[in-house]
Design a protein around this motif. Structure first.
Motif, PDB file in Angstrom:
ATOM      1  N   ASP A   1      -3.891   6.186 -11.847  1.00 11.70           N
ATOM      2  CA  ASP A   1      -3.974   5.495 -13.136  1.00 11.70           C
ATOM      3  C   ASP A   1      -3.042   4.294 -13.185  1.00 11.70           C
ATOM      4  OD1 ASP A   1      -5.857   7.249 -14.084  1.00 11.70           O
ATOM      5  OD2 ASP A   1      -4.451   8.483 -15.204  1.00 11.70           O
ATOM      6  N   GLY A   2      -1.854   4.421 -12.595  1.00  9.11           N
ATOM      7  CA  GLY A   2      -0.918   3.302 -12.589  1.00  9.11           C
ATOM      8  C   GLY A   2      -1.444   2.118 -11.822  1.00  9.11           C
ATOM      9  N   HIS A   3      -2.082   2.381 -10.698  1.00  8.86           N
ATOM     10  CA  HIS A   3      -2.666   1.280  -9.917  1.00  8.86           C
ATOM     11  C   HIS A   3      -3.842   0.643 -10.644  1.00  8.86           C
ATOM     12  CE1 HIS A   3      -0.222   2.771  -6.565  1.00  8.86           C
ATOM     13  NE2 HIS A   3      -0.434   1.602  -6.006  1.00  8.86           N
ATOM     14  N   LEU A   4      -4.715   1.469 -11.208  1.00  6.26           N
ATOM     15  CA  LEU A   4      -5.896   0.926 -11.886  1.00  6.26           C
ATOM     16  C   LEU A   4      -5.499   0.089 -13.098  1.00  6.26           C
ATOM     17  CD1 LEU A   4      -8.294   4.002 -11.678  1.00  6.26           C
ATOM     18  CD2 LEU A   4      -8.407   1.895 -10.330  1.00  6.26           C
TER      19      LEU A   4
ATOM     20  N   TRP B   1      13.205   1.711   3.878  1.00  5.96           N
ATOM     21  CA  TRP B   1      13.195   2.340   2.549  1.00  5.96           C
ATOM     22  C   TRP B   1      11.807   2.771   2.099  1.00  5.96           C
ATOM     23  CZ3 TRP B   1      16.920  -2.001   0.725  1.00  5.96           C
ATOM     24  CH2 TRP B   1      18.230  -1.658   1.111  1.00  5.96           C
ATOM     25  N   SER B   2      10.820   2.603   2.915  1.00  9.80           N
ATOM     26  CA  SER B   2       9.488   3.131   2.646  1.00  9.80           C
ATOM     27  C   SER B   2       9.198   4.258   3.628  1.00  9.80           C
ATOM     28  CB  SER B   2       8.426   2.033   2.811  1.00  9.80           C
ATOM     29  OG  SER B   2       7.128   2.591   2.819  1.00  9.80           O
ATOM     30  N   GLY B   3       8.456   5.239   3.153  1.00  5.53           N
ATOM     31  CA  GLY B   3       8.011   6.292   4.060  1.00  5.53           C
ATOM     32  C   GLY B   3       6.938   5.833   5.025  1.00  5.53           C
ATOM     33  N   ALA B   4       6.457   4.587   4.848  1.00  3.98           N
ATOM     34  CA  ALA B   4       5.441   3.992   5.735  1.00  3.98           C
ATOM     35  C   ALA B   4       4.258   4.927   5.942  1.00  3.98           C
ATOM     36  CB  ALA B   4       6.062   3.587   7.068  1.00  3.98           C
ATOM     37  N   PRO B   5       3.569   5.314   4.859  1.00  2.99           N
ATOM     38  CA  PRO B   5       2.501   6.305   4.997  1.00  2.99           C
ATOM     39  C   PRO B   5       1.266   5.805   5.733  1.00  2.99           C
ATOM     40  CG  PRO B   5       2.515   5.400   2.766  1.00  2.99           C
ATOM     41  CD  PRO B   5       3.733   4.871   3.458  1.00  2.99           C
ATOM     42  N   HIS B   6       1.147   4.485   5.901  1.00  3.71           N
ATOM     43  CA  HIS B   6      -0.093   3.946   6.462  1.00  3.71           C
ATOM     44  C   HIS B   6       0.085   3.313   7.837  1.00  3.71           C
ATOM     45  CE1 HIS B   6      -1.107   3.809   1.973  1.00  3.71           C
ATOM     46  NE2 HIS B   6      -1.722   4.842   2.518  1.00  3.71           N
ATOM     47  N   ILE B   7       1.222   3.590   8.459  1.00  2.60           N
ATOM     48  CA  ILE B   7       1.425   3.061   9.808  1.00  2.60           C
ATOM     49  C   ILE B   7       2.491   3.887  10.525  1.00  2.60           C
ATOM     50  CG2 ILE B   7       3.232   1.398   9.207  1.00  2.60           C
ATOM     51  CD1 ILE B   7       1.861  -0.590  11.109  1.00  2.60           C
ATOM     52  N   ASN B   8       2.321   4.049  11.813  1.00  8.68           N
ATOM     53  CA  ASN B   8       3.349   4.628  12.678  1.00  8.68           C
ATOM     54  C   ASN B   8       3.885   3.474  13.522  1.00  8.68           C
ATOM     55  OD1 ASN B   8       4.700   5.745  14.945  1.00  8.68           O
ATOM     56  ND2 ASN B   8       3.591   7.678  14.714  1.00  8.68           N
TER      57      ASN B   8
ATOM     58  N   THR C   1       0.793  -1.233   0.000  1.00 12.07           N
ATOM     59  CA  THR C   1       0.000   0.000   0.000  1.00 12.07           C
ATOM     60  C   THR C   1       0.822   1.278   0.000  1.00 12.07           C
ATOM     61  OG1 THR C   1      -0.183   0.203   2.423  1.00 12.07           O
ATOM     62  CG2 THR C   1      -1.777  -1.226   1.283  1.00 12.07           C
ATOM     63  N   CYS C   2       2.126   1.213   0.274  1.00 10.92           N
ATOM     64  CA  CYS C   2       2.876   2.465   0.369  1.00 10.92           C
ATOM     65  C   CYS C   2       3.010   3.162  -0.978  1.00 10.92           C
ATOM     66  CB  CYS C   2       4.249   2.242   0.999  1.00 10.92           C
ATOM     67  SG  CYS C   2       5.315   1.111   0.118  1.00 10.92           S
ATOM     68  N   THR C   3       2.656   2.476  -2.079  1.00 10.84           N
ATOM     69  CA  THR C   3       2.640   3.146  -3.374  1.00 10.84           C
ATOM     70  C   THR C   3       1.299   3.826  -3.645  1.00 10.84           C
ATOM     71  OG1 THR C   3       2.020   1.059  -4.465  1.00 10.84           O
ATOM     72  CG2 THR C   3       4.367   1.595  -4.354  1.00 10.84           C
TER      73      THR C   3
ATOM     74  N   LEU D   1       0.488  -6.190  -5.592  1.00  9.39           N
ATOM     75  CA  LEU D   1       0.863  -5.157  -6.552  1.00  9.39           C
ATOM     76  C   LEU D   1       1.798  -4.140  -5.901  1.00  9.39           C
ATOM     77  CD1 LEU D   1       0.670  -3.385  -9.117  1.00  9.39           C
ATOM     78  CD2 LEU D   1      -1.457  -2.437  -8.173  1.00  9.39           C
ATOM     79  N   GLU D   2       2.905  -3.860  -6.595  1.00  9.47           N
ATOM     80  CA  GLU D   2       3.777  -2.740  -6.228  1.00  9.47           C
ATOM     81  C   GLU D   2       3.924  -1.871  -7.479  1.00  9.47           C
ATOM     82  OE1 GLU D   2       8.041  -1.843  -4.048  1.00  9.47           O
ATOM     83  OE2 GLU D   2       7.756  -3.742  -5.071  1.00  9.47           O
ATOM     84  N   MET D   3       3.420  -0.663  -7.451  1.00  6.43           N
ATOM     85  CA  MET D   3       3.324   0.175  -8.639  1.00  6.43           C
ATOM     86  C   MET D   3       4.329   1.316  -8.560  1.00  6.43           C
ATOM     87  SD  MET D   3       2.415   2.158 -11.174  1.00  6.43           S
ATOM     88  CE  MET D   3       1.948   3.686 -10.342  1.00  6.43           C
ATOM     89  N   GLU D   4       5.290   1.348  -9.493  1.00  5.76           N
ATOM     90  CA  GLU D   4       6.311   2.399  -9.497  1.00  5.76           C
ATOM     91  C   GLU D   4       6.527   2.973 -10.891  1.00  5.76           C
ATOM     92  OE1 GLU D   4       9.900   1.157  -7.567  1.00  5.76           O
ATOM     93  OE2 GLU D   4       8.891   0.686  -5.680  1.00  5.76           O
ATOM     94  N   ASP D   5       5.455   3.085 -11.670  1.00  2.74           N
ATOM     95  CA  ASP D   5       5.546   3.673 -13.008  1.00  2.74           C
ATOM     96  C   ASP D   5       5.411   5.182 -12.882  1.00  2.74           C
ATOM     97  OD1 ASP D   5       5.176   4.569 -15.628  1.00  2.74           O
ATOM     98  OD2 ASP D   5       4.156   2.714 -16.229  1.00  2.74           O
ATOM     99  N   LEU D   6       6.513   5.903 -13.107  1.00  3.81           N
ATOM    100  CA  LEU D   6       6.507   7.353 -12.925  1.00  3.81           C
ATOM    101  C   LEU D   6       5.939   8.100 -14.117  1.00  3.81           C
ATOM    102  CD1 LEU D   6       9.931   7.937 -11.133  1.00  3.81           C
ATOM    103  CD2 LEU D   6       7.694   7.435 -10.152  1.00  3.81           C
ATOM    104  N   THR D   7       5.602   7.389 -15.196  1.00  7.92           N
ATOM    105  CA  THR D   7       4.993   8.046 -16.350  1.00  7.92           C
ATOM    106  C   THR D   7       3.482   8.173 -16.205  1.00  7.92           C
ATOM    107  OG1 THR D   7       4.585   6.052 -17.688  1.00  7.92           O
ATOM    108  CG2 THR D   7       6.791   7.028 -17.792  1.00  7.92           C
ATOM    109  N   LEU D   8       2.918   7.555 -15.190  1.00 12.01           N
ATOM    110  CA  LEU D   8       1.477   7.592 -14.945  1.00 12.01           C
ATOM    111  C   LEU D   8       1.197   8.232 -13.595  1.00 12.01           C
ATOM    112  CD1 LEU D   8       0.532   3.968 -16.063  1.00 12.01           C
ATOM    113  CD2 LEU D   8       0.010   6.068 -17.303  1.00 12.01           C
TER     114      LEU D   8
END
Length: 309
Positions: free
Chosen positions: A293-296, A36-43, A7-9, A282-289
């Motif tokens: 949209d990249g996740h969908l 290496w993740s900002g861990a946006p969904h957990i402290n 989910t961090c993406t 799913l791990e989504m790291e497409d920077l062109t989208l």
């Protein structure tokens, strides 16, 4: 197999992210806890020390029918104590939540005693490469990984799935099985096709090799693509940052933009043949989208390949 998301993406607040997963018919989530993740969904620190906060956080997920399939603490615990500390706390949290699987990377030691910089050896020459590898494996990695395995066991963790990432001591099936032989079956692989693609490997053959040892512990649904204009004259090794995607030899792309659904169907078929029938995350790291949209787009390809309505 079931569809999950690392989910961090997903650049969304925690509960909005959970609602997105439900809307997209995702069965489970993989939560990154730091390093290496900002861990946006957990402290992580809060979850470990505060039972009330931990219960509220977990209940929001379970109330929506989502499963927490794994915690991810990818970092370099072999070189940096602060990243080992996040690893320890992640194991501790897994024990509190009853999570049995941890996703991480093997880490990478420095090249010799007294050095501080991790060194990734990818060739057998010059001859000092063999001295570096001997030091990294026998003096650092194997002893430290025996300790890591013991920490995981003490927290009730049953599987540590190591991602086959570059600039790591474990980056393919061969190195994964080498560490597994030394420290035991706690260690298996998080098989991520995207990395093997750019390293010149075949993820389908990798699945067969790992399956012979019962060592596929997790799958990341992630794609990459060679960029002909640059890799053909220069080869696939590329040190340009990932946001320089217009000039790189290869890029991470949305699932389906590098390898189509037909390829992914064969991959998942072989993965099943090889004994794995768990989450595809799913791990989504497409920077062109855009993030959404990249996740969908990726989810559409994965659902088709996994035969999920």
């Amino acid at each position: 197999m079931r569809l999950a998301i690392k989910t961090c993406t997903l650049d969304m607040p925690y509960e909005k992210m959970l609602d997105f997963c439900v809307d997209q018919r995702v069965a489970a989530v993989e939560i990154a806890t730091g390093n290496w993740s900002g861990a946006p969904h957990i402290n992580l620190d809060l979850m470990v020390r505060d039972g009330t906060a931990r219960t509220k956080w977990y209940d929001a997920m379970r109330a929506r029918g989502l499963e927490l399939c794994a915690l991810n603490c990818s970092g370099n615990p072999l070189a940096y104590e602060k990243e080992m500390e996040v690893t320890r706390k992640t194991f501790e949290l897994a024990g509190m939540l009853g999570v049995k699987k941890i996703i991480m990377m093997s880490g990478l030691p420095a090249g010799c005693k007294g050095d501080k910089t991790p060194v990734w050896v990818t060739t057998s020459w010059p001859p000092e490469t063999q001295d570096i590898l001997n030091y990294q494996w026998n003096e650092v990695a194997i002893p430290m990984w025996k300790e890591i395995v013991k920490l995981a066991e003490d927290c009730g963790v049953e599987k540590i799935a190591l991602e086959n990432h570059g600039m790591q001591l474990v980056y393919n099936p061969e190195t994964c099985l080498k560490l597994r032989e030394a420290v035991g079956p706690m260690v298996g692989m998080n098989l991520d096709p995207s990395h093997l693609f750019w390293m010149g490997g075949d993820p389908i053959e990798a699945a067969r090799v790992l399956g012979e040892h019962g060592a596929i512990y997790h799958i990341h649904g992630k794609d990459s693509r060679p960029e002909r204009r640059y890799w053909q004259p220069n080869g696939m090794l590329d040190t340009k940052p990932i946001d320089a995607f217009a000039r790189r030899a290869w890029n991470y792309v949305a699932v389906g933009a590098g390898h189509d659904a037909k390829w992914w169907k064969e991959f998942f078929s072989v993965v099943r043949m090889s004994g794995y029938d768990d989450e595809v995350s799913l791990e989504m790291e497409d920077l062109t989208l855009s993030m959404l949209d990249g996740h969908l787009s990726s989810l559409r390809t994965l659902r088709e390949a996994l035969v999920i309505d």
